[in-house]
Design an enzyme around this catalytic site. Sequence first.
Site, PDB file in Angstrom:
ATOM      1  N   ASP A 221      38.298  51.968  47.588  1.00  0.00           N
ATOM      2  CA  ASP A 221      37.400  50.904  47.250  1.00  0.00           C
ATOM      3  C   ASP A 221      36.155  51.141  47.886  1.00  0.00           C
ATOM      4  O   ASP A 221      35.952  51.296  48.871  1.00  0.00           O
ATOM      5  CB  ASP A 221      38.140  49.610  47.862  1.00  0.00           C
ATOM      6  CG  ASP A 221      37.526  48.236  47.818  1.00  0.00           C
ATOM      7  OD1 ASP A 221      36.464  48.373  47.537  1.00  0.00           O
ATOM      8  OD2 ASP A 221      38.065  47.281  47.907  1.00  0.00           O
ATOM      9  N   ILE A 222      35.234  50.793  47.078  1.00  0.00           N
ATOM     10  CA  ILE A 222      33.632  51.060  47.623  1.00  0.00           C
ATOM     11  C   ILE A 222      33.265  50.081  48.655  1.00  0.00           C
ATOM     12  O   ILE A 222      32.651  50.525  49.700  1.00  0.00           O
ATOM     13  CB  ILE A 222      32.618  51.296  46.371  1.00  0.00           C
ATOM     14  CG1 ILE A 222      31.423  52.057  46.889  1.00  0.00           C
ATOM     15  CG2 ILE A 222      32.302  49.953  46.004  1.00  0.00           C
ATOM     16  CD1 ILE A 222      30.891  52.667  45.781  1.00  0.00           C
TER      17      ILE A 222
ATOM     18  N   GLY B 146      33.663  42.815  38.304  1.00  0.00           N
ATOM     19  CA  GLY B 146      33.819  44.377  38.486  1.00  0.00           C
ATOM     20  C   GLY B 146      33.220  44.673  40.141  1.00  0.00           C
ATOM     21  O   GLY B 146      33.744  44.055  40.922  1.00  0.00           O
ATOM     22  N   VAL B 147      32.578  45.791  40.110  1.00  0.00           N
ATOM     23  CA  VAL B 147      32.457  46.272  41.408  1.00  0.00           C
ATOM     24  C   VAL B 147      31.334  45.635  42.006  1.00  0.00           C
ATOM     25  O   VAL B 147      31.232  45.253  43.240  1.00  0.00           O
ATOM     26  CB  VAL B 147      32.053  47.801  41.531  1.00  0.00           C
ATOM     27  CG1 VAL B 147      30.751  48.028  40.694  1.00  0.00           C
ATOM     28  CG2 VAL B 147      31.861  48.521  42.797  1.00  0.00           C
ATOM     29  N   ASP B 148      30.419  44.744  41.111  1.00  0.00           N
ATOM     30  CA  ASP B 148      29.514  44.012  41.560  1.00  0.00           C
ATOM     31  C   ASP B 148      30.068  42.633  42.317  1.00  0.00           C
ATOM     32  O   ASP B 148      29.736  42.460  43.572  1.00  0.00           O
ATOM     33  CB  ASP B 148      28.545  43.724  40.069  1.00  0.00           C
ATOM     34  CG  ASP B 148      27.252  43.021  40.677  1.00  0.00           C
ATOM     35  OD1 ASP B 148      26.793  43.044  41.755  1.00  0.00           O
ATOM     36  OD2 ASP B 148      26.546  42.592  39.688  1.00  0.00           O
TER      37      ASP B 148
ATOM     38  N   SER C 247      28.759  52.194  35.079  1.00  0.00           N
ATOM     39  CA  SER C 247      28.784  51.792  33.577  1.00  0.00           C
ATOM     40  C   SER C 247      30.192  52.164  32.512  1.00  0.00           C
ATOM     41  O   SER C 247      30.336  51.953  31.698  1.00  0.00           O
ATOM     42  CB  SER C 247      27.612  52.587  32.650  1.00  0.00           C
ATOM     43  OG  SER C 247      26.444  52.211  32.729  1.00  0.00           O
TER      44      SER C 247
ATOM     45  N   GLY D 288      32.809  50.690  33.251  1.00  0.00           N
ATOM     46  CA  GLY D 288      33.995  49.515  33.231  1.00  0.00           C
ATOM     47  C   GLY D 288      33.364  48.579  32.369  1.00  0.00           C
ATOM     48  O   GLY D 288      33.525  48.934  31.139  1.00  0.00           O
TER      49      GLY D 288
ATOM     50  N   TYR E 181      30.557  47.855  31.037  1.00  0.00           N
ATOM     51  CA  TYR E 181      29.654  48.532  30.107  1.00  0.00           C
ATOM     52  C   TYR E 181      30.019  49.622  29.223  1.00  0.00           C
ATOM     53  O   TYR E 181      29.402  50.024  28.440  1.00  0.00           O
ATOM     54  CB  TYR E 181      28.407  49.258  31.100  1.00  0.00           C
ATOM     55  CG  TYR E 181      27.408  48.031  31.331  1.00  0.00           C
ATOM     56  CD1 TYR E 181      27.629  46.674  30.982  1.00  0.00           C
ATOM     57  CD2 TYR E 181      26.449  48.302  32.093  1.00  0.00           C
ATOM     58  CE1 TYR E 181      26.945  45.515  31.227  1.00  0.00           C
ATOM     59  CE2 TYR E 181      25.561  47.175  32.607  1.00  0.00           C
ATOM     60  CZ  TYR E 181      25.836  45.834  32.038  1.00  0.00           C
ATOM     61  OH  TYR E 181      24.780  45.092  32.466  1.00  0.00           O
TER      62      TYR E 181
HETATM   63  N1  AR6 Z   1      35.467  50.223  44.382  1.00  0.00           N
HETATM   64  C1  AR6 Z   1      35.129  50.954  43.481  1.00  0.00           C
HETATM   65  N2  AR6 Z   1      34.847  51.078  42.110  1.00  0.00           N
HETATM   66  C2  AR6 Z   1      35.315  49.697  41.644  1.00  0.00           C
HETATM   67  C3  AR6 Z   1      35.506  48.805  42.371  1.00  0.00           C
HETATM   68  C4  AR6 Z   1      35.682  48.783  43.782  1.00  0.00           C
HETATM   69  N3  AR6 Z   1      36.052  47.826  44.641  1.00  0.00           N
HETATM   70  N4  AR6 Z   1      35.598  47.752  41.408  1.00  0.00           N
HETATM   71  C5  AR6 Z   1      35.687  47.981  40.299  1.00  0.00           C
HETATM   72  N5  AR6 Z   1      35.341  49.408  40.164  1.00  0.00           N
HETATM   73  P1  AR6 Z   1      32.202  47.527  36.262  1.00  0.00           P
HETATM   74  P2  AR6 Z   1      29.681  48.679  34.828  1.00  0.00           P
HETATM   75  C6  AR6 Z   1      35.064  50.406  39.355  1.00  0.00           C
HETATM   76  O1  AR6 Z   1      32.538  47.006  35.324  1.00  0.00           O
HETATM   77  O2  AR6 Z   1      30.611  49.332  34.078  1.00  0.00           O
HETATM   78  C7  AR6 Z   1      29.404  43.729  36.188  1.00  0.00           C
HETATM   79  O3  AR6 Z   1      29.792  42.549  35.725  1.00  0.00           O
HETATM   80  C8  AR6 Z   1      35.580  50.022  37.832  1.00  0.00           C
HETATM   81  O4  AR6 Z   1      37.063  50.376  37.691  1.00  0.00           O
HETATM   82  O5  AR6 Z   1      31.988  47.449  37.709  1.00  0.00           O
HETATM   83  O6  AR6 Z   1      28.480  49.519  35.421  1.00  0.00           O
HETATM   84  C9  AR6 Z   1      28.019  43.821  36.384  1.00  0.00           C
HETATM   85  O7  AR6 Z   1      27.386  42.685  36.953  1.00  0.00           O
HETATM   86  C10 AR6 Z   1      34.745  50.812  36.947  1.00  0.00           C
HETATM   87  O8  AR6 Z   1      35.448  52.345  36.878  1.00  0.00           O
HETATM   88  O9  AR6 Z   1      30.389  48.272  35.994  1.00  0.00           O
HETATM   89  C11 AR6 Z   1      27.324  44.148  35.126  1.00  0.00           C
HETATM   90  O10 AR6 Z   1      27.137  43.018  34.442  1.00  0.00           O
HETATM   91  C12 AR6 Z   1      33.350  51.104  37.654  1.00  0.00           C
HETATM   92  O11 AR6 Z   1      33.649  50.456  38.953  1.00  0.00           O
HETATM   93  C13 AR6 Z   1      28.419  45.000  34.652  1.00  0.00           C
HETATM   94  O12 AR6 Z   1      29.718  44.534  35.080  1.00  0.00           O
HETATM   95  C14 AR6 Z   1      32.278  50.273  37.124  1.00  0.00           C
HETATM   96  O13 AR6 Z   1      32.809  49.297  36.262  1.00  0.00           O
HETATM   97  C15 AR6 Z   1      28.187  46.449  34.811  1.00  0.00           C
HETATM   98  O14 AR6 Z   1      29.261  47.314  34.214  1.00  0.00           O
END
Ligand code: AR6
Length: 183
Positions: free
Chosen positions: A16-17, A38-40, A127, A129, A131
């Site tokens: 978990d980041i 997501g991670v945001d 990108s 998740g 995206y």
């Molecule tokens: N630690 C590490 N990785 C994580 C965590 C965490 N706590 N939570 C999720 N991931 P995403 P994107 C992974 O969707 O595709 C947001 O709504 C997840 O499993 O977070 O760049 C933003 O606001 C995946 O492998 O980011 C944007 O609108 C990775 O992080 C949009 O999503 C990225 O998934 C960005 O989409």
Amino acid sequence: METMIGKTRLVLLRGDITRQSVDAIVNAANSTLLGGGGVDGAIHRAGGPKILEECKQIVARQRGCVTGDAVITGGGNLSAKFVIHAVGPFWSGGDRGEDGLLASAYRSSLRLAAAHRATSIAFPSISTGAYRFPVERAAGVALRAVRAFLRAESHTLLEVRFVLFGEADLAAYETALAALSPA
Ligand code: AR6
């Protein structure tokens, strides 16, 4: 799995980041910089409202953040000093410059980290998740972009960590690292 690139350790791990003890963690943000899922969502939840306040100040100054670019805030309640909010591309089939924009998001993040003299940085898989960028391809783009930066630009980084949330994502990055050409 880990390897050295010059004086910098490149580490792939599952985790978990928000729980990483590094100078800077990278957020997979969107152009509004105002949060999301997501991670945001996880970073803003764990880091508290200070991070969003700083994002809003940046938005007031320069509107948002274009795809391929990044901005930096403090780490709020996180143990990281900085959060670097990088905007990766939405996957539209691969012919819309997605590879270049993704590489640019990594490069922009690393430049900000270097400008703030960070010695360690942790990336999520930008990108891949919401995206929908295919993770196998994204992993190669990400690792090549990081390696090119570390070799070509002056920086203070001793460790670059990829923190993959799922086992399949970690496996994709491990495969991509193993396949990275020695050149
Ligand atoms: N630690 C590490 N990785 C994580 C965590 C965490 N706590 N939570 C999720 N991931 P995403 P994107 C992974 O969707 O595709 C947001 O709504 C997840 O499993 O977070 O760049 C933003 O606001 C995946 O492998 O980011 C944007 O609108 C990775 O992080 C949009 O999503 C990225 O998934 C960005 O989409």
